[in-house]
Design a protein around this motif. Structure first.
Motif, PDB file in Angstrom:
ATOM      1  N   ALA A  17       0.876  -1.326  -0.277  1.00 32.78           N
ATOM      2  CA  ALA A  17       0.193   0.227   0.426  1.00 32.78           C
ATOM      3  C   ALA A  17       0.838   1.219  -0.161  1.00 32.78           C
ATOM      4  CB  ALA A  17      -0.652  -0.048   1.209  1.00 32.78           C
ATOM      5  N   VAL A  18       0.450   2.337  -0.374  1.00 29.67           N
ATOM      6  CA  VAL A  18       1.213   3.710  -0.522  1.00 29.67           C
ATOM      7  C   VAL A  18       0.290   4.472  -0.065  1.00 29.67           C
ATOM      8  CG1 VAL A  18       2.143   5.161  -2.252  1.00 29.67           C
ATOM      9  CG2 VAL A  18       1.782   3.123  -2.552  1.00 29.67           C
ATOM     10  N   GLY A  19       1.038   5.171   1.157  1.00 29.81           N
ATOM     11  CA  GLY A  19       0.816   6.392   1.911  1.00 29.81           C
ATOM     12  C   GLY A  19       1.001   7.523   1.464  1.00 29.81           C
ATOM     13  N   HIS A  65     -12.263   4.638   6.632  1.00 26.78           N
ATOM     14  CA  HIS A  65     -12.281   4.062   5.331  1.00 26.78           C
ATOM     15  C   HIS A  65     -11.395   4.953   4.442  1.00 26.78           C
ATOM     16  CE1 HIS A  65     -14.811   7.902   4.480  1.00 26.78           C
ATOM     17  NE2 HIS A  65     -15.249   7.460   5.272  1.00 26.78           N
ATOM     18  N   GLU A  66     -11.086   4.187   3.546  1.00 28.98           N
ATOM     19  CA  GLU A  66      -9.489   4.788   2.880  1.00 28.98           C
ATOM     20  C   GLU A  66     -10.260   3.658   1.206  1.00 28.98           C
ATOM     21  OE1 GLU A  66      -6.169   4.704   3.602  1.00 28.98           O
ATOM     22  OE2 GLU A  66      -5.928   6.002   5.517  1.00 28.98           O
ATOM     23  N   ILE A  67     -11.214   4.782   0.258  1.00 26.46           N
ATOM     24  CA  ILE A  67     -10.927   4.328  -1.288  1.00 26.46           C
ATOM     25  C   ILE A  67     -10.268   4.315  -1.713  1.00 26.46           C
ATOM     26  CG2 ILE A  67     -11.898   6.259  -1.850  1.00 26.46           C
ATOM     27  CD1 ILE A  67     -13.739   2.794  -2.186  1.00 26.46           C
ATOM     28  N   GLU A  68      -9.737   3.614  -2.555  1.00 24.45           N
ATOM     29  CA  GLU A  68      -8.629   3.026  -3.288  1.00 24.45           C
ATOM     30  C   GLU A  68      -8.612   2.353  -4.588  1.00 24.45           C
ATOM     31  OE1 GLU A  68      -4.809   3.118  -1.245  1.00 24.45           O
ATOM     32  OE2 GLU A  68      -6.048   3.781   0.953  1.00 24.45           O
ATOM     33  N   LEU A  69      -7.923   3.243  -5.437  1.00 29.66           N
ATOM     34  CA  LEU A  69      -7.435   1.972  -7.365  1.00 29.66           C
ATOM     35  C   LEU A  69      -6.651   1.048  -6.007  1.00 29.66           C
ATOM     36  CD1 LEU A  69      -8.128   1.382  -9.559  1.00 29.66           C
ATOM     37  CD2 LEU A  69      -6.392   3.429 -10.302  1.00 29.66           C
ATOM     38  N   LEU A  96     -10.709  -0.888  -0.946  1.00 26.56           N
ATOM     39  CA  LEU A  96     -10.846  -0.496   1.035  1.00 26.56           C
ATOM     40  C   LEU A  96      -9.424  -0.563   1.701  1.00 26.56           C
ATOM     41  CD1 LEU A  96     -14.054  -0.357   2.342  1.00 26.56           C
ATOM     42  CD2 LEU A  96     -13.579   2.345   1.487  1.00 26.56           C
ATOM     43  N   ASP A  97      -8.945   0.406   2.073  1.00 22.65           N
ATOM     44  CA  ASP A  97      -7.875   0.342   3.030  1.00 22.65           C
ATOM     45  C   ASP A  97      -8.326   0.877   4.463  1.00 22.65           C
ATOM     46  OD1 ASP A  97      -4.828   0.313   4.158  1.00 22.65           O
ATOM     47  OD2 ASP A  97      -4.787   2.710   3.372  1.00 22.65           O
ATOM     48  N   MET A  98      -9.292  -0.537   4.752  1.00 23.10           N
ATOM     49  CA  MET A  98      -9.457   0.316   5.917  1.00 23.10           C
ATOM     50  C   MET A  98      -7.602   0.780   6.749  1.00 23.10           C
ATOM     51  SD  MET A  98     -12.790   0.574   5.759  1.00 23.10           S
ATOM     52  CE  MET A  98     -13.302   0.512   7.522  1.00 23.10           C
ATOM     53  N   ALA A 117      -2.308  -1.111  12.759  1.00 21.13           N
ATOM     54  CA  ALA A 117      -3.208  -0.062  12.217  1.00 21.13           C
ATOM     55  C   ALA A 117      -4.240  -0.499  11.012  1.00 21.13           C
ATOM     56  CB  ALA A 117      -2.057   1.288  12.044  1.00 21.13           C
ATOM     57  N   LYS A 118      -3.293  -1.263  10.050  1.00 20.85           N
ATOM     58  CA  LYS A 118      -3.324  -1.504   8.983  1.00 20.85           C
ATOM     59  C   LYS A 118      -3.258  -2.584   8.267  1.00 20.85           C
ATOM     60  CE  LYS A 118      -2.672   2.904   6.419  1.00 20.85           C
ATOM     61  NZ  LYS A 118      -3.680   3.471   5.874  1.00 20.85           N
ATOM     62  N   GLY A 119      -2.995  -3.633   9.148  1.00 19.77           N
ATOM     63  CA  GLY A 119      -2.598  -4.825   8.845  1.00 19.77           C
ATOM     64  C   GLY A 119      -4.232  -5.778   9.279  1.00 19.77           C
TER      65      GLY A 119
HETATM   66 MG   LIG Z   1      -4.231   4.540   2.490  1.00 15.45          MG
END
Ligand SMILES: [Mg+2]
Ligand SMILES: [Mg+2]
Ligand SMILES: [Mg+2]
Lengths: 221, 221
Positions: A17-19, A65-69, A96-98, A117-119
């Motif tokens: 994932a890219v922040g 929520h973080e909506i992502e391609l 989604l990158d919840m 936090a991310k996984g």
């Molecule tokens: Mg993200």
């Protein structure tokens, strides 16, 4: 490139994932725009597909929520050039990158890893695989997210700071990309908190829509 | 539990690593002993086995060895109790948690993810699968690491802060554990830098020995 990538979430091994890849989102969290892509991992065990709810992880009081391609990799590569990067793409996915924003804030402050936090389980809801041929230009796609029907995120992939070929090239200098891996390319502004009972919907141009319910982790599935 | 776990590195999807799980190692890097396990991920693409060299990642000028006991998961589980945790263990593996210490120091200072410091290609060298039955007590195993024949790390798994059952139980509250996943249980004191041409050897009691050469990334394999 051969193969059937519809089952990427079942068989894939890596989510990179890219922040902070959209200027407006970096700003809304008070972060500078990075000079190089900010990369993190989510585990394959974090995938869910429609019909399975997003579970608020234990101890989290700020789930965003973080909506992502997402870009689905079709061909293995290390040190991929920008020029050949698109040959490694099998297709795309709306994801989604919840994010447990409270866990992440503590990690940022303490200098500890972001992975919890991310996984956490259910942190990577994904839609159906979209073949590359169905997408005329991945850098010009509307990307939106609603919570309980209210529009929260409404961006366009043209605003990504680092392009898909650049990301593939950069990432593959450190992490060999393998078929069925995905790259989450970052989220536009408008991230917000969700709670049990909420319904998150997302859309990618006319290519995909997804819907996921949020439940308490103890609430079961 | 059934199955053949010898191929865990080829088919496994998740590497969950534990930081600062030996008091003496936490101290040598100036870190406090954590109150809960400090978890991070390495991707499956970081695995190498003997015969393949460790490659210094691009831009890294401080690559450190961390010798660790790995636990190979044999049975899927979420919210595993400490009491039943050992039922989820298929066996063990001697592993190196190779760390770009300079990347990690910057990440700690900036509050950014550790994943590039910990997950680059070749960052998870592993030995052969050790069946659970071959290990009388995983919490009393000598664990050593030499660089070019000089002893650098010489610990014992009895000094782990969080035990294997505790780690399995804790991790599985956030990350569902799946067969062929591994848990890296942390490193004792004595981590140090390696450079191209160095040879790293490690040992786990009388159960396993490993040897890996270090090369420049551009040096090919
Ligand atoms: Mg993200
Ligand atoms: Mg991390
Ligand atoms: Mg370690």
């Amino acid at each position: 490139m051969s193969g059937n990538f519809a089952r990427f979430a079942e068989v894939g091994r890596k989510i990179v994932a890219v922040g902070r890849n959209y200027r407006d989102h970096a700003a809304e969290l008070g972060n500078a725009v990075p000079e190089t892509p900010l990369l993190f991992l989510k585990p394959a065990s974090s995938y869910i597909t429609e019909g399975t709810p997003i579970k608020i992880p234990k101890g989290c009081s700020s789930l965003h929520h973080e909506i992502e391609l997402g870009v689905v990799i079709g061909q293995k590569g290390t040190d991929i050039s920008e020029g050949s990067a698109m040959n490694h793409v099998a297709g795309y996915v709306l994801a989604l990158d919840m994010t447990a924003r409270d866990f992440q804030s503590i990690a940022k402050k303490k200098g500890t890893p972001w992975d919890m936090a991310k996984g956490f389980d259910t942190s990577c809801p994904v839609g159906k695989f979209i073949p590359k041929d169905a997408v005329a230009d991945p850098h010009n796609l509307e990307l939106w997210c609603k919570v309980n029907g209210a529009l929260k995120q409404n961006g366009n992939t043209k605003d990504m700071i680092f392009s898909i070929p650049y990301l593939i090239s950069y990432i593959s200098q450190y992490f060999t990309l393998e078929p069925n891996d995905i790259i989450l390319t970052g989220t536009p502004a408008g991230v917000s908190g969700v709670k049990a009972g909420d319904v998150i919907q997302g859309g990618l141009a006319k290519l995909a829509e997804i819907e996921f319910k949020v439940v308490d982790r103890s609430g079961g599935s």
